[in-house]
Structure formats: structure tokens, C-alpha cells
Design an enzyme around this catalytic site. Structure first.
Site, mmCIF file in Angstrom:
data_model
loop_
_atom_site.group_PDB
_atom_site.id
_atom_site.type_symbol
_atom_site.label_atom_id
_atom_site.label_comp_id
_atom_site.label_asym_id
_atom_site.label_seq_id
_atom_site.Cartn_x
_atom_site.Cartn_y
_atom_site.Cartn_z
ATOM 1 N N TRP A 2 0.829 -1.212 0.000
ATOM 2 C CA TRP A 2 0.000 0.000 0.000
ATOM 3 C C TRP A 2 0.861 1.258 0.000
ATOM 4 O O TRP A 2 0.522 2.247 -0.654
ATOM 5 C CB TRP A 2 -0.965 -0.030 1.186
ATOM 6 C CG TRP A 2 -1.760 -1.292 1.191
ATOM 7 C CD1 TRP A 2 -1.723 -2.297 2.114
ATOM 8 C CD2 TRP A 2 -2.676 -1.739 0.176
ATOM 9 N NE1 TRP A 2 -2.558 -3.316 1.747
ATOM 10 C CE2 TRP A 2 -3.154 -3.010 0.573
ATOM 11 C CE3 TRP A 2 -3.142 -1.169 -1.016
ATOM 12 C CZ2 TRP A 2 -4.073 -3.729 -0.192
ATOM 13 C CZ3 TRP A 2 -4.055 -1.887 -1.782
ATOM 14 C CH2 TRP A 2 -4.509 -3.146 -1.368
ATOM 15 N N ASP A 23 -1.200 7.023 6.181
ATOM 16 C CA ASP A 23 -2.283 6.088 5.911
ATOM 17 C C ASP A 23 -2.428 5.204 7.148
ATOM 18 O O ASP A 23 -1.584 4.351 7.413
ATOM 19 C CB ASP A 23 -1.940 5.255 4.675
ATOM 20 C CG ASP A 23 -2.977 4.171 4.381
ATOM 21 O OD1 ASP A 23 -3.974 4.068 5.117
ATOM 22 O OD2 ASP A 23 -2.768 3.425 3.392
ATOM 23 N N LYS A 68 -11.739 -1.518 8.634
ATOM 24 C CA LYS A 68 -10.945 -2.218 9.644
ATOM 25 C C LYS A 68 -11.539 -1.946 11.031
ATOM 26 O O LYS A 68 -12.304 -2.735 11.543
ATOM 27 C CB LYS A 68 -9.485 -1.771 9.601
ATOM 28 C CG LYS A 68 -8.876 -1.682 8.213
ATOM 29 C CD LYS A 68 -8.640 -3.028 7.565
ATOM 30 C CE LYS A 68 -7.885 -2.871 6.268
ATOM 31 N NZ LYS A 68 -7.616 -4.137 5.578
#
Length: 355
Positions: free
Chosen positions: A100, A167, A191
Site C-alpha cells: 500500500w 495512511d 478495519k
């Protein structure tokens, strides 16, 4: 009973599911479903306001920051951050700690000057780089706080005068953070916030409007802030469930309380990984994640049999990412420690039969 260790979309509290299901049938006694109510209706505006207020309260967001719920996941934020914060005559610097982080860098590179200043790719992202310098003239420094695929987590952040962009998709609300330490935080909901569809963005107001770029309206943080997260139709259901989940977190004692639970869950599982002769961790000890526990077996031929055995006991979602293999147990906020105990017992029982 199922014990959901899935990496995301992932486990949410049962009481949140019950409340959300009632809202699907009849939202706040309106006679309408949350799935069909207008996002401009006062009842939903109150939901959005509460969701934002709870996010600010639980993370102790200081004055001078705005909180918005957007769409597109963290993946859209990879480009949106660069659009808003990267002037054409400056450079953004990135810490590459996994897939990511690498994707975030690639999006910034499309828009301007971006550079990876440190990477752990040499060891398949199994650690967090420590020795790197951040050029004081950089537009911003970008990092990923938790790396779900590789089981690493940043337990501290670099001290720098350069604004930090992070992030936090997979560990936001799981531990106490100092929001004032960052210029921009973003996190996909799926999440610890709520179901997929919404993205939480926390941005320092005085960094906006300085990129010198013409920014598409949907990608302009200032326009989204001015529209109070409703520049277009927001992800109504995702925001609603996120609000319910943040209520649940507050009732449990907030982020500081859940952090202690998360530490206990991770400790229990890592202790067994280190003790059990069949298993070994994949992340550097000092960088092990409390959210994403990755491990393999000393004998790879036993991995499929153990996966089958664990699933028979209700442990779902522990198969590791294809780039790492082995196993990955995601210990998000709503996962009870009793589920961790079931997995630990499965590891112990399997070892007794196979050592």
C-alpha cells in the site's frame, strides 16, 4: 461459533450489527430504511454530525483540523493527498513499507516529484526502516502506520519539521496517537471504523490551498470540508454503521482502553508463536504489529493441514496473503480475546499431534 480474523472487511461488534440491522428495517422510527433515507434529511445529517464528533472526541483532534467522511477508500487518498499537498516545484518523500505504501508513492509520482527515501523491500517488507533522512524542503513525508500483509507496524514516527501524511487504514482507533503530529491522516473504514464504503480524513486546515494546482472538485479537500462531507451523496450506510461502532468504542472506554485490550491479544498470540516449535513469526521483533500478526510454519507442508484444522474450530480468515504465505491473524478492535485463545489452543493442539 466463528472467530473472524479476516483482514478486511473484517469483524465488527455484534451489538453494532444488531443496531444496524434495525436501522435497515426502520431507521430511528422514521418508517424508512437507512438505505433509502435522503442524505439531506435532518435525521441523517445528525448521524454524519455525530460520526464526525465521535471521531474528533475519540482521537482528541485539536483545533485547526477538519474531519470528513469521503469515498474511494485509502486508494483514492493516495492521489488526493498529492493533488492537495504537492506543489509542482517541490518533492514529496515516501517511506516504502509494503504494497500500500508502494501504491501511494506510485500515485504521487504520476502527479509530480516524489521519492522513496527508505524501503524494506530488500527483506520482503518484514521490518520498518529506521535510518533515513527527511529533506527539510520536502512538501511532505508519507508513511503507512500498519502493514497488514507483512505484519509490521510503526511504533513511533520520525521527528521532522516536514508535515507528515499517514495512511492509518488498519490501525486507526486501535491505539492512542497524537493527531497534532500529522498534517493529514486518512483511513479506509473497513478495519476499525465500520464497513467498506467510507474513508475517514483528518486534515490540518492551514496546509490546504497551497499546492498551486487546479484540483478536480471531488478531490479537493477544501471543497469537501466546505460541503461538510456531502459534496455529493455520501456512503450513507457506511457512515451510519461507523457512527454506531464509534459509539461502541466510546462506551468501552475509548481508544486508550481498547489499546490495552489489543496489546493483550497480540501478546497472547505472539507468545504462542514464539513458544510453539511448529510456528515462527515473519516480522522483525521490534516492528511486530498489534493489529496484523503474520506467521508461518517451520514445515510448510503442515500449513494446509493446520489451516483446515483451525477452520474446523471456527477460526476464519487466517490464511496469509499470497505474497507472504503462511498465516495472518488480524486482531482488530471488535475481535474478543476469547477468539485469540481459541486460535492459540488450536496451535497447541496441532503441535501435540504433529511434533
Amino acid at each position: 461459533m466463528k472467530h473472524n480474523f479476516g483482514a478486511g472487511p473484517c469483524i465488527l461488534p455484534q451489538e453494532v450489527f444488531k443496531q444496524a440491522s434495525q436501522g435497515v428495517l426502520n431507521f430511528n422510527d422514521t418508517g424508512l430504511s437507512i438505505l433509502e433515507i435522503s442524505h439531506r434529511a435532518s435525521e441523517f445529517v445528525a448521524v454524519m454530525d455525530e460520526a464526525i464528533s465521535l471521531a474528533k472526541e475519540l482521537l482528541n483532534v485539536p483545533e485547526g483540523y477538519s474531519v470528513v467522511f469521503l469515498q474511494g477508500g485509502a486508494s483514492l487518498q493516495f492521489a488526493m493527498a498529492a493533488f492537495n499537498l504537492l506543489p509542482e516545484d517541490k518533492k514529496a518523500v515516501y517511506l516504502e513499507t509494503g504494497v500500500w505504501a508502494k501504491k501511494a508513492f506510485a500515485e504521487a509520482k504520476l502527479l509530480g516529484n516524489a521519492e522513496v527515501i527508505a524501503s524494506s523491500k530488500d527483506k520482503n517488507y518484514s521490518y520498518i526502516p529506521k535510518d533515513y533522512a527527511i529533506d527539510a524542503d520536502s512538501a511532505y513525508f508519507h508513511c503507512t502506520s500498519n502493514n497488514t500483509i507483512y505484519g509490521t507496524q510503526m511504533h513511533s514516527f520520525p521527528q521532522t519539521t516536514v508535515g507528515k501524511v499517514c495512511d492509518m487504514s488498519s490501525d486507526i482507533f486501535s491505539r492512542v496517537i497524537d493527531v497534532a503530529d500529522f498534517d493529514l491522516i486518512y483511513a479506509g473504514a473497513q478495519k476499525n471504523i465500520g464497513p467498506a464504503g467510507a474513508t475517514l480524513v483528518i486534515v490540518k486546515n492551514d496546509i490546504l490551498g497551497k499546492s498551486g494546482r487546479v484540483i478536480p472538485s471531488m478531490l479537493d479537500y477544501q471543497k469537501q470540508i466546505d460541503a461538510e462531507s456531502m459534496y455529493n451523496t455520501p456512503p450513507v450506510f457506511s457512515v451510519y454503521v461507523s457512527m454506531l461502532n464509534l459509539r461502541w468504542l466510546k462506551a468501552k472506554g475509548g481508544v486508550a482502553a481498547i489499546e490495552q485490550e489489543n496489546i493483550a491479544k497480540a501478546k497472547a498470540l505472539y507468545t504462542e508463536i514464539d513458544r510453539n516449535p511448529l510456528f515462527k513469526g515473519t516480522a522483525a521483533l521490534e516492528d511486530r504489529s498489534n493489529m496484523s500478526v503474520c506467521f508461518v510454519m517451520e514445515n510448510p507442508e503442515l500449513e494446509k493441514p493446520f489451516l483446515k484444522y483451525a477452520e474446523e474450530l471456527g477460526c476464519i480468515g487466517i490464511k496469509g496473503h499470497r505474497s507472504v504465505g503462511g498465516f495472518r491473524a488480524s486482531l482488530y478492535n471488535a475481535l474478543p480475546i476469547t477468539s485469540v485463545h481459541v486460535l492459540v489452543e488450536a496451535m497447541q493442539d496441532f503441535a501435540e499431534k504433529n511434533v
